[in-house]
Design an enzyme around this catalytic site. Structure first.
Site, PDB file in Angstrom:
ATOM      1  N   LYS A 123      21.701  35.339 -19.588  1.00 48.48           N
ATOM      2  CA  LYS A 123      20.645  35.691 -18.642  1.00 48.48           C
ATOM      3  C   LYS A 123      21.155  35.617 -17.206  1.00 48.48           C
ATOM      4  CE  LYS A 123      15.809  34.629 -17.581  1.00 48.48           C
ATOM      5  NZ  LYS A 123      14.675  33.715 -17.821  1.00 48.48           N
ATOM      6  N   CYS A 131      13.466  37.368 -21.042  1.00 46.07           N
ATOM      7  CA  CYS A 131      12.220  36.884 -20.447  1.00 46.07           C
ATOM      8  C   CYS A 131      11.844  37.696 -19.204  1.00 46.07           C
ATOM      9  CB  CYS A 131      12.334  35.391 -20.147  1.00 46.07           C
ATOM     10  SG  CYS A 131      10.728  34.583 -19.940  1.00 46.07           S
ATOM     11  N   GLU A 171      13.837  34.834 -27.542  1.00 46.84           N
ATOM     12  CA  GLU A 171      14.612  33.932 -26.688  1.00 46.84           C
ATOM     13  C   GLU A 171      14.623  32.526 -27.289  1.00 46.84           C
ATOM     14  OE1 GLU A 171      14.252  32.175 -22.097  1.00 46.84           O
ATOM     15  OE2 GLU A 171      12.632  33.332 -23.017  1.00 46.84           O
TER      16      GLU A 171
END
Length: 515
Positions: A338, A388, A273
């Site tokens: 995301k 994440c 990320e």
């Protein structure tokens, strides 16, 4: 009564006086049930002790207090790594950061306190210590805390049982059936049975049956190959968070990244990320060309189509909706934004803009991506990404699998949290998702733990944290839905738990129901 599980009457009569010292410590010991320690049977022992106390509690408030103190220790120690980000990088004094984690733990513990209080109340009402009552209530509580107010499902008990192959992998076969939430149900039910009827032959039989069934279910192939084997490479960087945003260090970080990209031999290469904390549109053309040149150096002699390799980069993106935390191909033809953003870290709840500005967290007000982003189509397979802590939300992962994902990729940055057990917990969640969906799971993490798991949750490759590493492994894209994915995931498990609770309660006044 089993004296080994006896609870001092003074503790039960004065939970507010002695509970904090005793039950919080008891809950905190459960940390060793999770990765990197992995001794999940100790969690069953702690919960058995708790349920023994709930059966003997004087009233609803006492049972809720005991459960709440136990849960507060459980969550405070288990999530203590969050304080590192708040203090070291958020600018809070360590004492204030510790208080903030304790407050979060108090909110999470409230779910268990309510479940514990109602467990005691229903047991008294039923005239029975049915193990199904706390199992259903804890399942519903875990589902609630995982979804309400954006949700925070981290440290769910069921995650502790996700193991690599070995003697402690007895619950692995249950994950494709009921998921981590359903495994939580089974663990709580067994703990309640052991806490209140440890000497009953029926308790021994049920425990043996659950373990043997878990082993047997683990032998079933819930999916089948969807494409030929694919070589993958996972790049793990080890950039400290305070260095990550220092523009003076970007050139050296980029040089190291290009070196790692050149070493990667996989047909699909995944970086962490925000491996470069830049907008995709701002990536210098010289850097893009250098990455392309480095990527061209890597190849695999066994690759089915070495000229069609894919490099996934963690970058930021801008569009009309705002800033996105993204994973994108080097050529920019595919990207993933995301969807599940971190409160205060990636989006600012209403009324907290001043507080977040004081913390000085970069890019703290982002926009979520679309619910159903396009799947990647590489090496004759369909790939889905998440970023994440999205991996902690089964909803998104199952949604992608039901849309046709055959390989799952996670890109993360755990440098926020220093050298802590949270890194290993994150990897264990990835293993659980591989088990639930019968899909290979590829996890690239700045600071670690990076890993590749196959569709059975077995480790293909794994890197120690805080080391630069390039992991190479072979995975097989999979197709076919597990029962957990087919039934709809955790929502179905929670509804089944609610239905079972209703069936048990409806029998009040009849025969006692025991596990």
């Amino acid at each position: 009564m089993n004296r080994s599980l006896a609870i001092p009457s003074s503790l039960l009569s004065r939970p507010w006086a002695l509970g904090l010292a005793c039950w919080s410590v008891g809950g905190s010991v459960a940390l060793v049930a999770f990765a990197p320690f992995g001794w999940w049977p100790l969690l069953l022992v702690g919960l058995a002790w708790l349920f023994r106390a709930l059966a003997r509690a004087a009233h609803f408030r006492a049972a809720a207090a005991v459960s709440g103190f136990f849960a507060h220790g459980y969550f405070t120690v288990g999530l203590s790594w969050l304080a590192v980000a708040l203090a070291r990088y958020g600018g809070l004094p360590w004492v204030v950061a510790a208080v903030a984690v304790a407050l979060l733990a108090a909110y999470l513990a409230l779910w268990w306190a309510i479940a514990g209080g109602f467990t005691h109340w229903l047991w008294r009402r039923l005239g029975s210590t049915s193990a199904f009552v706390p199992a259903a209530l804890w399942t519903i509580a875990e589902w609630g805390r995982g979804g309400l107010l954006t949700g925070f499902p981290w440290f769910m008990p069921g995650f502790a049982a996700a193991h690599d192959a070995g003697p402690l992998a007895l619950f692995n076969g249950w994950f494709p059936i009921v998921g981590a939430l359903g495994v939580t149900f089974l663990m709580v039910a067994l703990a309640a049975a052991w806490g209140n009827a440890p000497r009953r032959l029926q308790t021994w039989g049920v425990t043996l049956g659950v373990c043997v069934a878990g082993w047997g279910l683990g032998q079933i192939a819930w999916s089948e190959p969807a494409a030929p084997p694919v070589t993958v490479s996972v790049i793990q960087t080890a950039v400290a968070q305070d260095e990550k945003w220092d523009a003076r260090r970007w050139q050296s970080h980029f040089t190291e990244l290009t070196r790692q990209v050149a070493q990667a031999k996989g047909e699909v290469v995944v970086t962490p990320e925000t491996v470069l904390p830049l907008f995709e549109s701002d990536l210098p053309q010289t850097w893009r060309a250098a990455l392309a040149a480095a990527f061209a150096q890597g190849s695999d002699a066994h690759a089915s189509d070495a000229s069609n390799r894919t490099l996934l980069l963690g970058l930021f993106r801008r569009d009309a909706t705002g800033i996105h935390n993204a994973l994108t191909t080097l050529d920019g033809r595919w990207h993933y934004d995301k969807r599940q953003l971190v409160p205060f870290g990636e989006f600012i709840p209403p009324g907290f803009h001043g507080f977040v500005r004081w913390l000085a967290i970069p890019f703290a007000d982002q926009a979520p991506g679309v619910a159903d982003p396009p799947l990647g189509a590489w090496q004759r397979a369909h790939w889905a990404a998440n970023i994440c802590y999205e991996s902690a939300f089964a909803y998104w992962v199952v949604r992608d699998v039901r849309r046709g994902a055959q390989v799952l990729v996670n890109a993360s940055n755990f440098a926020w949290y220093g050298k802590t057990h949270g890194q290993w917990q994150h990897a264990q969640i990835g293993r659980a998702r591989a088990l639930e969906t019968a899909r290979p799971w590829i996890q690239a993490v700045n600071a670690g733990v990076s890993a590749v798991f196959d569709e059975k949750g077995r480790t293909v490759a794994i890197a120690a944290p805080w080391r630069d590493a390039v992991l190479d492994g072979v995975i097989v894209p999979q197709q076919g839905l597990t029962p957990f994915a087919r039934w709809g995931g955790e929502a179905s498990v929670a509804l089944l738990a609610l239905a079972l609770l209703g069936a048990v309660v409806s029998r009040r006044g009849g025969n006692r129901v025991r596990c």
